[in-house]
Motif scaffolding. Structure first.
Motif, PDB file in Angstrom:
ATOM      1  N   THR A  76       1.498   0.513   1.193  1.00 34.13           N
ATOM      2  CA  THR A  76       1.363   1.204  -0.079  1.00 34.13           C
ATOM      3  C   THR A  76       1.235   0.188  -1.203  1.00 34.13           C
ATOM      4  OG1 THR A  76       3.752   1.263  -0.488  1.00 34.13           O
ATOM      5  CG2 THR A  76       2.803   3.074   0.806  1.00 34.13           C
ATOM      6  N   GLU A  77       0.777   0.642  -2.343  1.00 34.91           N
ATOM      7  CA  GLU A  77       0.673  -0.250  -3.497  1.00 34.91           C
ATOM      8  C   GLU A  77       2.032  -0.810  -3.877  1.00 34.91           C
ATOM      9  OE1 GLU A  77      -1.925  -1.503  -5.190  1.00 34.91           O
ATOM     10  OE2 GLU A  77      -3.115  -0.623  -3.567  1.00 34.91           O
ATOM     11  N   GLU A  78       3.071   0.010  -3.731  1.00 36.60           N
ATOM     12  CA  GLU A  78       4.426  -0.466  -4.040  1.00 36.60           C
ATOM     13  C   GLU A  78       4.829  -1.583  -3.084  1.00 36.60           C
ATOM     14  OE1 GLU A  78       9.029   1.211  -4.495  1.00 36.60           O
ATOM     15  OE2 GLU A  78       7.422   2.532  -3.760  1.00 36.60           O
ATOM     16  N   GLN A  79       4.512  -1.432  -1.799  1.00 35.48           N
ATOM     17  CA  GLN A  79       4.825  -2.468  -0.826  1.00 35.48           C
ATOM     18  C   GLN A  79       4.067  -3.758  -1.124  1.00 35.48           C
ATOM     19  OE1 GLN A  79       3.948  -0.048   2.727  1.00 35.48           O
ATOM     20  NE2 GLN A  79       6.021  -0.501   3.445  1.00 35.48           N
ATOM     21  N   VAL A  80       2.803  -3.614  -1.503  1.00 31.42           N
ATOM     22  CA  VAL A  80       1.997  -4.795  -1.831  1.00 31.42           C
ATOM     23  C   VAL A  80       2.581  -5.518  -3.033  1.00 31.42           C
ATOM     24  CG1 VAL A  80      -0.261  -5.603  -2.616  1.00 31.42           C
ATOM     25  CG2 VAL A  80      -0.114  -3.865  -0.815  1.00 31.42           C
ATOM     26  N   GLU A  81       2.991  -4.752  -4.051  1.00 32.26           N
ATOM     27  CA  GLU A  81       3.601  -5.361  -5.231  1.00 32.26           C
ATOM     28  C   GLU A  81       4.889  -6.090  -4.870  1.00 32.26           C
ATOM     29  OE1 GLU A  81       4.165  -2.343  -8.142  1.00 32.26           O
ATOM     30  OE2 GLU A  81       2.021  -1.976  -8.450  1.00 32.26           O
ATOM     31  N   GLN A  82       5.687  -5.487  -3.996  1.00 30.45           N
ATOM     32  CA  GLN A  82       6.930  -6.125  -3.563  1.00 30.45           C
ATOM     33  C   GLN A  82       6.634  -7.398  -2.778  1.00 30.45           C
ATOM     34  OE1 GLN A  82       8.677  -2.887  -1.385  1.00 30.45           O
ATOM     35  NE2 GLN A  82       9.801  -2.089  -3.155  1.00 30.45           N
ATOM     36  N   ALA A  83       5.599  -7.354  -1.947  1.00 32.01           N
ATOM     37  CA  ALA A  83       5.226  -8.528  -1.155  1.00 32.01           C
ATOM     38  C   ALA A  83       4.741  -9.658  -2.057  1.00 32.01           C
ATOM     39  CB  ALA A  83       4.142  -8.157  -0.145  1.00 32.01           C
TER      40      ALA A  83
END
Length: 221
Positions: A76-83
């Protein structure tokens, strides 16, 4: 996901790399070889080389990445941002060296310091690879060479396309290594692969123009 301290049940395997590294360095000194110790970059799957920028690929011809066949895993976009935030923290911690460079530390002590700094970010295989290839201690070696503290500047991290390969998130990054004493900054560009864990991420692949940095360290003052 937040940064978490990971247990290292087989850390002795990584520590054993120190003895191997010292043996490799001794052999290099005896043969007057200027080339850094090399080791194959660990792969998360059966490997084929990922495409890199010209500068990165020219400096890392022996590095291998994950399979070029993308699987069905998506983040998800949230996961990508966290990564991306995780990767940013990793690079900032990795290339921030303070006054500790002034201490008369042995190679073993230098490796221990860098392992403690980086082990929460790296997979065990990646930690071992960076230890044996000597990329783990590059920031400290640069600080000693330039007799200056250093830090990353203009760090930019972006997701690559395809975004995932075999469940691994692919990122590219650029930055500059800045010295507090006014020495010219050094440009760095590379690629990262991150794999998710239960509560955070781990770096399983980090390839960059390391030969440029080794050449600076080896250059006569």
């Amino acid at each position: 996901m937040t940064k978490a301290t990971k247990s290292r049940p087989s850390r002795v395997v990584v520590l054993g790399s120190i003895a191997l590294l010292l043996a490799m360095m001794t052999g290099c000194q005896q043969s007057n070889s200027a080339a850094p110790a090399t080791s194959e970059q660990p792969s998360t799957t059966a490997s084929t080389s990922t495409q890199t920028t010209d500068n990165t690929s020219n400096n890392n011809t022996n590095s291998t990445s994950t399979s070029s066949t993308a699987d069905t895993t998506t983040f998800t976009e949230e996961q990508v941002e966290q990564a991306i935030q995780f990767a940013s923290n990793y690079k900032k911690d990795q290339y921030t060296v303070g006054e500790e460079y002034k201490k008369n530390t042995s190679l073993e002590e230098m490796i221990e310091l860098e392992m403690k700094k980086n082990e929460s970010y790296l997979t065990e295989k990646q930690l071992q690879y960076q230890t044996v290839s000597r990329t783990l201690t590059l920031p400290m070696q640069l600080a000693v060479k330039k007799q200056s503290t250093l830090s990353p500047q203009d760090l930019e991290i972006h997701k690559k396309e395809p975004q995932t390969k075999q469940g691994v998130l692919q990122l590219s990054y650029t930055m500059k290594i800045a010295f507090a004493n006014g020495e010219p900054s050094i440009p760095v560009e590379g690629e990262l692969q991150l794999q998710p864990t239960a509560d955070t991420w781990e770096v399983s692949y980090d390839v960059f123009n390391h030969n440029d940095l080794f050449n600076i360290i080896k250059a006569k003052s």
